[in-house]
Design a protein around this motif. Structure first.
Motif, short mmCIF file in Angstrom:
data_model
loop_
_atom_site.label_atom_id
_atom_site.label_comp_id
_atom_site.label_asym_id
_atom_site.label_seq_id
_atom_site.Cartn_x
_atom_site.Cartn_y
_atom_site.Cartn_z
N LEU A 635 0.84 -1.15 0.05
CA LEU A 635 0.09 0.08 0.13
C LEU A 635 0.74 1.41 -0.05
O LEU A 635 1.10 1.86 0.89
CB LEU A 635 -0.98 0.01 1.31
CG LEU A 635 -2.01 -1.22 1.17
CD1 LEU A 635 -3.11 -0.93 2.40
CD2 LEU A 635 -2.86 -1.24 -0.19
N THR A 636 1.33 1.65 -1.22
CA THR A 636 2.20 2.96 -1.37
C THR A 636 1.28 3.95 -1.70
O THR A 636 0.21 3.87 -1.94
CB THR A 636 3.02 2.71 -2.38
OG1 THR A 636 2.53 1.83 -3.60
CG2 THR A 636 4.16 1.41 -1.95
N PRO A 637 1.86 5.31 -1.64
CA PRO A 637 1.10 6.53 -2.04
C PRO A 637 0.36 6.48 -3.55
O PRO A 637 1.28 5.64 -4.34
CB PRO A 637 1.98 7.58 -1.48
CG PRO A 637 3.15 7.01 -0.92
CD PRO A 637 3.23 5.64 -1.12
N PRO A 638 -0.19 7.23 -3.93
CA PRO A 638 -0.44 7.22 -5.40
C PRO A 638 0.65 7.90 -6.27
O PRO A 638 1.39 8.56 -5.46
CB PRO A 638 -1.57 8.33 -5.41
CG PRO A 638 -2.27 8.85 -4.16
CD PRO A 638 -1.15 8.05 -2.97
N ASP A 639 0.97 7.23 -7.20
CA ASP A 639 2.34 7.41 -7.98
C ASP A 639 2.02 8.84 -8.99
O ASP A 639 0.95 9.47 -8.68
CB ASP A 639 2.94 6.50 -8.77
CG ASP A 639 2.03 6.04 -9.83
OD1 ASP A 639 1.07 6.91 -10.33
OD2 ASP A 639 2.08 4.88 -10.50
#
Lengths: 802, 167
Positions: A635-639
């Motif tokens: 769950l990474t930030p929006p790219d």
């Protein structure tokens, strides 16, 4: 024998069945506690000219009257997720923007007297024009709700993934449909409630409530109260009478009643009544979606184009516009659609502010997407099931990165669909439909497929901001869960966690999970889930939403229990003369693998850490309490291209149903309903099926009965449960539930979420069946007899007025 | 007929689950509020206060009534049975056990009213079919379960009672 994965009875039930639950209105209060009632605006839009509270204050037994002036003195407006100068105070100041907005609060010695006093408050309003329709609110002549914002359009963003223009140009067909998803609410049988206190010595607030989270709203509330987080203590009650997202909406009232406690100089208790609840608590968003598919001749979809117009009511109340973005990464559903164009607009209207509601954005999305799938089949003359199948993500593509960024974690969608069609006897249903039609009856079959997102990425809402704005604000991502397992001096086990349950049986499942890890029966594990922000570990992701329990919370509890087990294994290995990795835990005994006869009592080994830390092996710390924290690394930030993996896990659902429409009355009857789920590993199958049935019942209500309706002038029309119709046992059939479980590598126990899926699939599956029965192109919810009757017979003429 | 002064609180004495109980109530006080906040019998829940949801159902002289549509003073001198009276010595009765077995509750908020309706109804309808159970339950709203477990529990308890009573 481990009970994990079995349908054991719930530990919660005995107390609840005996009438010994402890809900908010059952909790003890301090002597002198005041009881609050709220004066609400009768106008959907008006200037507040004056409030005269003198007569109310003169009534014996009245302690205080709180108005917007107090809010102005002691609080700030709630922070808004988009960069807009929108002011939402906990009590109206200068202006009211929806019917039911709080205007004043009376605190009195009992609720009866508080309501008496409401009638004595004299408020002068200057009514303004109101707007309730999301398209009309964009019109040049529409009244502007927030003058500082200057427009009722509060957010607009466009997204482009792949090459949608080229895909549409190259497509053999273009199929379009427009849907209007109505306002509804899952209306738990227990309304909102809380007990608030204020300590002037430390300038600190203490609130007990059934607020369900997410605790992203804790800093929102603390900030509104102008105190640092630790001086806003938020505690949860042991039992809550259902939520389904709705009890998130108690948060503005928590702030308002905290101010009331301050003004009245005594604790204040507030219990919402049903009329207030329907009028002004919260609602799902109503959304208008125009959705378009670029389709190849065989029904394969190359690209989608979505134009979403989201109506959040009078204020963008945190975490909105999250309803619109919760499924952003998986806008293409369970399908392999490489190109995507999206335009998102968020508007305000003179209606109750929106918030969490079971399915959270899923019902709105899938109503559009799955209606479109049915339209593709009809337009191209294909079997609707074939259209679904041809577009499903194939099993060998897993994990699959969807166009807008969702990483579908695991599953075999085509095989699960085939399993459902076969075990659910779809062929027999087709025969049944043909026979009914041969008799001239209106019978239809509907389908729906979906991925059900669970364990939300705390960063998905920032997709509403541009990449530039996100860089300025700093990264947001992850979904941290906490659970603690402790062993007491006599070897008894306690579990706490950050799930804040609302009736789902989390205590039972955690007893199973921890018992499984430690070789104990669930009855030997005590689970206490009343949460206290001052004492318990928590993160912004804590709470009961986005179906995070089975993936995230149960996962963290498992990790904590494994750590306890590892420590006990090291201690026991010394006594058993075995390697720690060979130590086994079963039925309350600890022994070395291959030598079960030489065993130790779990309690005896566990107690050593309390009574004799000196005799522990080197490196084993004393006492036994392990807190595990877990966050899904994916769950990474929006790219920078706005791709967002909005959820840790995606369950798969395939539904089909047969309905018959009564030609004379327009009533739609469910003849058969089959729902097939891949929810990953099922931790307690009875509770899983309970969640599916519960969501199905909500969906039947949404499909046929429920609408929080407004007249054009902004008056609210469904203020009682005789107007807002909730399905009873006579309206909810028992669906056939099928499972095909594929454990996911995305969560510690392989479990995915299950609580919301049928709210996403069932309304549109029923609508697709009705559309099939009637041969109509477009139809909107709820499918009331009047609406269906119009489709069959044409609109009724207006009767002449006398 | 006893005349009640609107401004005063009146003594209300009743038999609650077989025991004498009494408290004070203004004439306008609802029976639901009286039971919960005056007598401390919080097992009876309030879901709508307009008689639709059924959560507050109690038995008044044996007959099921909505406590939210009944005034406390109407219960003076009468017998009131609530969910707290179903179990004895901490042991669930057969209907309650069937509810637990069939997962007929989740949040438990509507459950008390449903138990009280079924408790009364099964006495005079010992052999109901599913349709009859569903019709009876239509006086209650449950938002958690989808009703399947409740229907199964009611049918199960009825059947067990018939077996116990024997032919």
């Amino acid at each position: 024998m481990s009970t994990l994965g079995t349908a054991i009875e719930r530990v919660e039930d005995a107390a609840l069945l005996m009438g010994r639950g402890r809900y908010i209105d059952d909790m003890p209060v301090a002597p002198g506690t005041g009881h609050a009632a709220i004066l609400r605006s009768p106008h959907p839009h008006a200037r507040l000219l004056s409030i005269d509270t003198e007569a109310a204050l003169a009534l014996p037994g009245v302690h205080a009257v709180v108005t917007g002036e107090d809010a102005r003195a002691w609080s700030t407006p709630f922070i808004v997720s988009v960069r807009q100068p929108m002011e939402h105070w906990c009590i109206a100041i200068d202006r009211v923007r929806y019917a039911g907005e709080p205007v004043a609060i009376v605190v009195a010695e009992d609720r009866y007297r508080a309501e008496d006093a409401l009638a004595l408050i004299d408020v002068r309003y200057e009514p303004l024009d109101a707007v309730v329709d999301p398209e009309a609110t964009l019109g040049a002549d529409a009244p502007v709700l927030h003058e500082k914002v200057g427009s009722n359009l509060v957010s607009e963003r466009s997204f482009r993934y792949g090459e949608p223009e080229a895909a549409f140009e190259a497509a053999a067909h273009t199929v379009t449909t427009t849907v209007r998803y109505p306002r509804n609410s899952c209306t738990p049988i227990e309304c909102l409630g809380l007990i608030a206190a204020y300590d002037p010595g430390e300038d600190a607030y203490d609130v007990l409530s059934h607020f369900q989270g997410p605790l992203t709203l804790h800093p929102v509330m603390a900030r509104a109260l102008k105190v640092p987080g630790p001086r806003f203590r938020l505690r949860s009650v042991p039992d809550s009478g259902g939520s389904f997202g709705i009890k998130q909406a108690v948060f503005p009232l928590i702030v308002a009643m905290a101010l009331a406690a301050r003004k009245a100089a005594r604790p204040v208790k507030w219990i919402e009544d049903r009329l207030e609840h329907l009028l002004a608590a919260t609602s799902a968003t109503n959304r208008m979606t125009r959705i378009e598919a670029a389709v190849e001749a065989d029904g394969r979809i190359a690209s989608l184009r979505l134009d979403q117009l989201e109506d959040c009511g009078a204020y963008l109340r945190a975490p909105e516009p999250a309803t619109l973005y919760r499924n952003h990464g998986n806008l293409t559903g369970p399908y392999c659609i490489p190109h995507l164009a999206v335009n998102n607009r968020v508007v305000v209207t003179n209606k109750t502010p929106t918030g969490l509601n079971r399915g959270f954005g899923g019902p709105q999305l899938y109503y559009a997407l799955e209606r479109l799938m049915q339209r593709v089949a009809v337009t191209l003359g294909l079997d609707p099931l074939d259209v679904i199948k041809r577009n499903l993500v194939p099993a060998d593509a897993m994990p699959y990165r969807a166009a807008a960024g969702a990483v579908l974690d695991a599953g075999d969608f085509p095989a699960t669909l085939d399993h459902g069609a076969r075990e659910g006897a779809l062929d027999a249903l087709r025969v049944r439909r043909d026979a009914a039609r041969a008799e001239g009856r209106l019978y239809g079959i509907g389908f729906a497929a979906a991925v059900e997102s669970s364990v939300s990425n705390m960063g998905y809402i920032t997709t509403v901001l541009s990449a530039e704005e996100r860089r300025k604000a700093g990264p947001k991502d992850g979904a941290v869960s906490h659970a603690t397992v402790a062993v007491d001096p006599l070897g008894a086990v306690t579990v706490t966690a950050d799930s804040i349950p609302q009736g789902q049986g989390h205590r039972t499942v955690l007893a199973q999970v921890v018992g499984d890890a430690l070789g104990l029966a669930p009855a030997q594990v005590t689970v206490a889930l009343e949460h206290d922000t001052q004492r318990d570990p928590w993160s912004i992701a804590a709470g009961n939403y986005s179906s995070r329990f089975s993936g995230a919370v149960a996962g963290a509890a498992h990790l904590a229990a494994v750590r306890v087990r590892e420590r006990l294994a090291r201690i026991a290995s010394q006594q058993l003369n075995a390697r720690p990795e060979d130590v086994r835990f079963e039925q309350g005994r600890i022994f070395a693998a291959g030598n079960p006869g030489n065993d130790l009592d779990f309690r005896r080994v566990a107690s050593l850490v309390h009574w004799s830390p000196g005799s522990l092996p080197d490196g084993v710390p004393p006492a036994l309490r392990e807190t595990a924290r877990w966050t899904p690394p994916q769950l990474t930030p929006p790219d920078d291209d706005d791709r967002i993996n909005n959820s840790a896990a995606y369950s798969f659902i395939f539904d089909f149903c047969g309905v018959e429409v009564d030609r004379a009355t327009g009533a739609v009857a469910i003849d058969r309903y089959v729902t097939t789920h891949d929810t990953g590993r099922r931790l307690n199958p009875a509770l899983v099926d309970g969640q599916i049935r519960g969501a199905f019942a909500h969906a039947v209500g949404a499909a046929f009965y429920e609408e929080l309706a407004y007249s054009e002038d902004g008056s609210f029309l469904s203020g009682t449960l005789a107007d807002y119709l909730v399905p009873t046992a006579c309206e909810v059939p028992d669906p056939q539930i099928l499972h095909r479980d594929i454990p996911t590598p995305a969560t510690p126990l392989g479990a995915k979420g299950v609580g919301e899926g049928n709210c996403m699939t069932t309304p549109v599956c029923l609508a697709n069946a009705a559309a099939d029965a009637l041969g109509v192109e477009s139809l909107d919810l709820p499918l009331t007899p009047a609406r269906i009757g119009d489709l069959i017979h044409g609109p009724e003429s207006t009767p002449p007025r006398p | 007929m006893k005349r009640l002064d609107r401004e005063s609180r009146h003594r209300v004495a009743l038999t609650l689950n077989g025991r004498e109980a009494n408290g004070w109530a203004e004439p306008r006080m609802l029976l639901s509020d009286f039971l919960r906040h005056e007598l401390g019998a919080t097992g009876t829940h309030v879901g709508c206060e307009h008689g639709v949801c059924g959560a507050c159902t109690v038995r008044l002289d044996g007959a099921p009534v909505r406590a939210c549509l009944t005034l406390a003073v109407q219960a003076d001198g009468r017998r009131v049975d609530t969910v707290e009276g179903l179990a004895s010595n901490g042991e669930l009765n057969d209907l309650q056990k069937a509810f637990r077995r069939h997962h007929a509750l989740q949040c438990g908020f509507c459950t008390a009213g449903i138990l009280m309706s079924l408790d009364a109804w099964l006495e005079s309808n010992p052999a109901p079919d599913e349709g009859e159970v569903r019709a009876l339950l239509s006086g209650h709203l449950c938002r958690c379960t989808g009703y399947t477990g409740i229907v199964a529990a009611a049918l199960d308890a009825a059947e067990a009672r018939r077996r116990e009573d024997g032919p």
